[in-house]
Enzyme design. Structure first.
Site, PDB file in Angstrom:
ATOM      1  N   CYS A  39       4.134  -3.185   0.052  1.00  0.00           N
ATOM      2  CA  CYS A  39       3.083  -2.605   0.897  1.00  0.00           C
ATOM      3  C   CYS A  39       1.908  -2.097   0.073  1.00  0.00           C
ATOM      4  O   CYS A  39       2.039  -1.798  -1.103  1.00  0.00           O
ATOM      5  CB  CYS A  39       3.625  -1.404   1.675  1.00  0.00           C
ATOM      6  SG  CYS A  39       4.686  -1.851   3.046  1.00  0.00           S
ATOM      7  N   CYS A  43      -0.233   1.975   3.682  1.00  0.00           N
ATOM      8  CA  CYS A  43       0.508   1.395   4.815  1.00  0.00           C
ATOM      9  C   CYS A  43       1.050   2.485   5.741  1.00  0.00           C
ATOM     10  O   CYS A  43       1.526   3.525   5.309  1.00  0.00           O
ATOM     11  CB  CYS A  43       1.668   0.540   4.331  1.00  0.00           C
ATOM     12  SG  CYS A  43       2.554  -0.252   5.699  1.00  0.00           S
ATOM     13  N   CYS A  70       4.242  -7.118   3.388  1.00  0.00           N
ATOM     14  CA  CYS A  70       4.446  -6.420   4.659  1.00  0.00           C
ATOM     15  C   CYS A  70       3.516  -7.023   5.706  1.00  0.00           C
ATOM     16  O   CYS A  70       2.345  -7.288   5.428  1.00  0.00           O
ATOM     17  CB  CYS A  70       4.139  -4.939   4.459  1.00  0.00           C
ATOM     18  SG  CYS A  70       3.927  -4.001   5.970  1.00  0.00           S
ATOM     19  N   CYS A  73       0.559  -4.140   6.755  1.00  0.00           N
ATOM     20  CA  CYS A  73      -0.615  -3.802   5.931  1.00  0.00           C
ATOM     21  C   CYS A  73      -1.132  -4.992   5.127  1.00  0.00           C
ATOM     22  O   CYS A  73      -2.127  -4.871   4.403  1.00  0.00           O
ATOM     23  CB  CYS A  73      -0.296  -2.630   5.000  1.00  0.00           C
ATOM     24  SG  CYS A  73       1.002  -2.985   3.804  1.00  0.00           S
TER      25      CYS A  73
HETATM   26 ZN   LIG Z   1       3.153  -2.207   4.792  1.00  0.00          ZN
END
Ligand SMILES: [Zn+2]
Length: 359
Positions: A39, A43, A70, A73
């Protein structure tokens, strides 16, 4: 990097993850070994347990370690974004070099390899204004610098800058708050500024004013530094200490500021007379319409002035305000409800908002 330094860096990164610090985006990514996902620091997903977290300098490193991006994000998208930003920067440079020509959206689209519509959207998203507004801004800047350089008259400078008519330019520059093009020449040449400093509940305050209004209200540690700021901002103006006794108008403005800072007059309305770009004027005009004790986010201000994508430019305009209180940039905060920055310190920003809410 030494182990101790690495440990320190990891700790700083972990703190950034804990506060979901979007400002650290692009500095590093973090992976969660239990989920196999990595991330951005900002995030919004649930904060993982510290022992499951690993830090990487880039998305590429996290990918190399077998983690996947992810979905929330999208940390892997940086490269793509940077690439687009680079294309928009190239267009800005192109517009700068061709400021005296009318460059169409189609021409720009061809250069960037995008359709005119896509280009318009992307440019606005990344630069904050449309290509047309950007070109207008460039003409305005050129106009101002030719005013400062030339000993010629204002009309000449207007035609040099590519403005077709005098009235169009005055429409843009001489609004309620702003100095006229004449006053721009040579950085406020011909403008007379008187100043006075005073100790207030939130620190030393220096106030500078022309005969039309306040052009400088700032806080600081010492008067000399503040005076330096004032002179830098109006390099050619005639700057001198306020005569004693001060003119009635100035005494009235000063009393207004003091009343406000004492919490007796939350709704401060004082005339302002500043050097500003057209965009700054738009933002500052709007700030003066936010009622005391209320706040708006940078995004809301951007929306209100009809430039919904310009939140960052709004933040910059707030940060460059040199007339504290009278242009109430302290009433603009982050969209998250956090305080956000303040040119004279967040402590003062908080104090001013508290003051207005009590009043
Ligand atoms: Zn994330």
């Amino acid at each position: 990097m030494k182990n101790a330094d690495r440990a320190q860096q990891n700790e700083a990164r972990w703190q950034a993850v804990l506060r979901r610090d979007g400002a650290m985006d692009g500095q590093f990514v973090y992976g969660v070994v239990t989920t196999g996902v990595y991330c951005r620091p900002g995030c919004a997903s649930r904060v993982p347990r510290r022992e499951n977290v690993r830090f990487f300098d880039s998305a590429a490193e996290a990918e190399a370690a077998g983690l996947r991006a992810c979905k929330r994000c999208t940390p892997g998208a940086d490269g793509e974004r940077d690439e687009m930003a680079e294309r928009m920067r190239a267009l800005c440079r192109y517009l700068e070099e061709h400021a005296d020509e009318a460059v169409t959206l189609e021409q720009l689209g061809v250069r960037a390899g995008l359709s005119p519509e896509h280009l318009q959207r992307t440019f606005k998203r990344i630069v904050g204004v449309s290509p047309k507004q950007y070109a207008e801004h460039l003409r305005m800047e050129r106009f101002k610098s030719s005013l400062q350089q030339s000993s010629g008259n204002v009309t000449g400078a207007i035609f040099d800058a590519g403005y077709g008519s005098l009235s169009r330019l005055y429409e843009k520059v001489d609004t309620r708050l702003g100095m006229t093009p004449m006053e721009y020449r040579g950085g406020g040449a011909g403008v007379e500024i008187s100043y006075a400093a005073e100790v207030t509940p939130i620190g030393l305050m220096m106030v500078g004013a022309t005969d039309r209004g306040l052009c400088f209200v700032q806080f600081g540690e010492n008067a000399e530094v503040l005076l330096g700021e004032l002179r830098t901002q109006y390099p050619k103006a005639l700057v001198h200490a306020m005569a004693e006794p001060a003119p009635a108008a100035f005494r009235e403005w000063m009393a207004g500021l003091n009343e406000y800072l004492a919490g007796r007059k939350p709704d401060l309305r004082l005339p302002v007379h500043v050097r500003a770009t057209a965009f700054q004027l738009m933002v500052w005009n709007h700030l003066q319409r936010i009622p005391a004790g209320q706040v708006e986010s940078y995004g809301e201000v951007a929306e209100a002035i009809g430039q919904p994508r310009a939140a960052r430019a709004v933040a910059r305009a707030c940060a460059s305000n040199s007339v504290a209180l009278a242009i109430p940039c302290h009433r603009v905060i982050r969209g998250t409800g956090e305080m956000g920055g303040y040119r004279w310190g967040t402590g003062r920003k908080r104090a001013l908002l508290d003051l207005e809410r009590r009043g």
